[in-house]
Design a protein around this motif. Structure first.
Motif, PDB file in Angstrom:
ATOM      1  N   GLY A  42      -6.106  22.696   6.003  1.00  0.00           N
ATOM      2  CA  GLY A  42      -6.618  23.257   7.244  1.00  0.00           C
ATOM      3  C   GLY A  42      -7.498  22.320   8.040  1.00  0.00           C
ATOM      4  N   PHE A  43      -8.413  21.628   7.360  1.00  0.00           N
ATOM      5  CA  PHE A  43      -9.342  20.772   8.081  1.00  0.00           C
ATOM      6  C   PHE A  43      -8.622  19.615   8.761  1.00  0.00           C
ATOM      7  N   THR A  44      -7.724  18.947   8.042  1.00  0.00           N
ATOM      8  CA  THR A  44      -7.001  17.850   8.674  1.00  0.00           C
ATOM      9  C   THR A  44      -6.009  18.375   9.722  1.00  0.00           C
ATOM     10  N   ALA A 222     -17.866  25.117  -3.649  1.00  0.00           N
ATOM     11  CA  ALA A 222     -16.528  24.594  -3.381  1.00  0.00           C
ATOM     12  C   ALA A 222     -16.565  23.402  -2.433  1.00  0.00           C
ATOM     13  N   ALA A 223     -17.630  23.302  -1.635  1.00  0.00           N
ATOM     14  CA  ALA A 223     -17.846  22.143  -0.766  1.00  0.00           C
ATOM     15  C   ALA A 223     -16.753  21.940   0.282  1.00  0.00           C
ATOM     16  N   ASP A 224     -15.980  22.975   0.565  1.00  0.00           N
ATOM     17  CA  ASP A 224     -14.921  22.900   1.575  1.00  0.00           C
ATOM     18  C   ASP A 224     -14.267  24.274   1.637  1.00  0.00           C
ATOM     19  N   ASP A 225     -13.970  24.749   2.835  1.00  0.00           N
ATOM     20  CA  ASP A 225     -13.404  26.093   2.962  1.00  0.00           C
ATOM     21  C   ASP A 225     -12.002  26.199   2.376  1.00  0.00           C
ATOM     22  N   ASP A 226     -11.172  25.162   2.555  1.00  0.00           N
ATOM     23  CA  ASP A 226      -9.841  25.202   1.949  1.00  0.00           C
ATOM     24  C   ASP A 226      -9.958  25.303   0.434  1.00  0.00           C
ATOM     25  N   GLY A 248     -18.327  27.583   0.453  1.00  0.00           N
ATOM     26  CA  GLY A 248     -17.362  26.579   0.895  1.00  0.00           C
ATOM     27  C   GLY A 248     -18.005  25.501   1.732  1.00  0.00           C
ATOM     28  N   GLY A 249     -17.456  25.292   2.920  1.00  0.00           N
ATOM     29  CA  GLY A 249     -18.025  24.293   3.807  1.00  0.00           C
ATOM     30  C   GLY A 249     -17.077  23.924   4.924  1.00  0.00           C
ATOM     31  N   ALA A 250     -17.619  23.724   6.105  1.00  0.00           N
ATOM     32  CA  ALA A 250     -16.949  23.236   7.320  1.00  0.00           C
ATOM     33  C   ALA A 250     -16.774  24.315   8.385  1.00  0.00           C
ATOM     34  N   GLY A 251     -16.977  25.566   8.048  1.00  0.00           N
ATOM     35  CA  GLY A 251     -16.972  26.606   9.066  1.00  0.00           C
ATOM     36  C   GLY A 251     -15.613  26.908   9.654  1.00  0.00           C
TER      37      GLY A 251
END
Length: 321
Positions: A42-44, A222-226, A248-251
């Protein structure tokens, strides 16, 4: 949203001259290469979307700018694409989001030696002399904010497992900031931490391992939402009831909406880190080079804690991420 592999966006025009570090003539074209990871999660996917948004908008604004966007599914492919951008496309400016830090440092250094102005985004290089400018979210805050939140909410006492991303300078910054806070709370135990590559399937497998080995876990960072979605799937499948929270992380918009609605008791907070920074990096680099100017050596975009009280300010339903 683009899949893995190579996506070349047709030339966009912006008027900048480009000798390395030199002044530009307004009539000279700027050939700006954008090198980013493919949309493998998702982030990329958001990175790819925002890069193409920057291309479209800058094309309209600057008829002498040429932008070529290439996506890579791994570090070797990205390194090969850099060579093509220099020798075939003949770029004179580069905005790169490195797939990995160490593996891309020498290829980027070679690009810079060819007189190309280099802006590195997010995943820093291991040798900063290979770049002219660095633009990123606040990775220190990305690690510090959840650590402070967890320490406060659980009164300095909890069992934690953690998932890390891909070995990069930014992941190191996040981890050092997170553990730096936790060192102040000796009753918070980090049981283990493993790389899960910012990928929900990898996170699912890593979490399965954690759940098998540790019978009492309070919080998963988790340090990341994905990765958080992979964690949640593993917890649900294992029917574990001891885990109180997944951070998670990154919103991402899905995670922010979950926080806003209070629809999952395991998801209560997040930290902002928008993929829009690739758009900002492309725009800032293009506009600076149009003027024959250099960017500041470092530009950091702040991160913030997202809770139910302020989630509406971070919810963008039309965003791809």
């Amino acid at each position: 949203m683009l899949g893995t592999g190579l996506a070349v966006v047709t030339a966009l025009s912006l008027g900048l001259g480009l000798g390395y570090g030199g002044t530009a003539l307004a009539a000279d074209p700027v050939k700006l290469g954008v090198s980013i990871p493919a949309a493998t999660h998702g982030f990329t996917g958001g990175i790819v979307w925002w890069a193409n948004e920057a291309k479209k908008e800058l094309e309209k604004a600057h008829p002498n700018l040429q932008i070529t966007v290439k996506t890579a599914s791994g570090a070797p492919e990205q390194a090969n694409q850099l060579q093509d951008l220099v020798t075939v496309t003949k770029i004179n400016a580069l905005v790169i989001f490195p797939f990995e830090s160490a593996a891309l440092t020498q290829p980027v250094a070679q690009v810079k030696k060819r007189g190309v102005y280099v802006t590195v985004v997010d995943r820093g290089l291991t040798d900063t002399s290979a770049q002219d400018a660095y633009i990123a979210g606040d990775n220190t805050a990305f690690g510090r904010i959840p650590a402070e939140y967890i320490a406060k909410k659980y009164n300095g006492k909890a069992n934690i497992v953690a998932l890390r991303g891909i070995p990069t300078t930014l992941d190191n910054e996040r981890w050092e900031a997170f553990t730096g806070v936790m060192k102040q709370h000796p009753d918070i135990k980090i049981l283990d931490a493993k790389y899960a590559n910012w990928n929900r399937d990898d996170a699912f497998k890593v979490t399965q391992d954690f759940l098998t080995r540790f019978k009492e876990i309070d919080v998963v960072w988790a340090a990341d939402d994905d990765m958080a979605f992979g964690v949640l799937r593993a917890i649900e499948q294992a029917k574990r009831t001891d885990i109180k929270e997944v951070f998670g992380g990154a919103g991402s918009k899905t995670m922010v909406k979950t926080i806003l609605d209070g629809s999952n008791p395991l998801i209560r907070a997040d930290v902002s880190y928008s993929p829009k920074f690739i758009y900002d990096a492309i725009k800032m680099t293009a506009e600076a080079r149009l003027k024959g100017e250099a960017l500041p050596a470092t530009h950091i975009i702040p991160s913030a804690l997202i809770t139910q009280e302020n989630a509406k300010d971070f919810y963008f339903p039309d965003s791809p991420y």
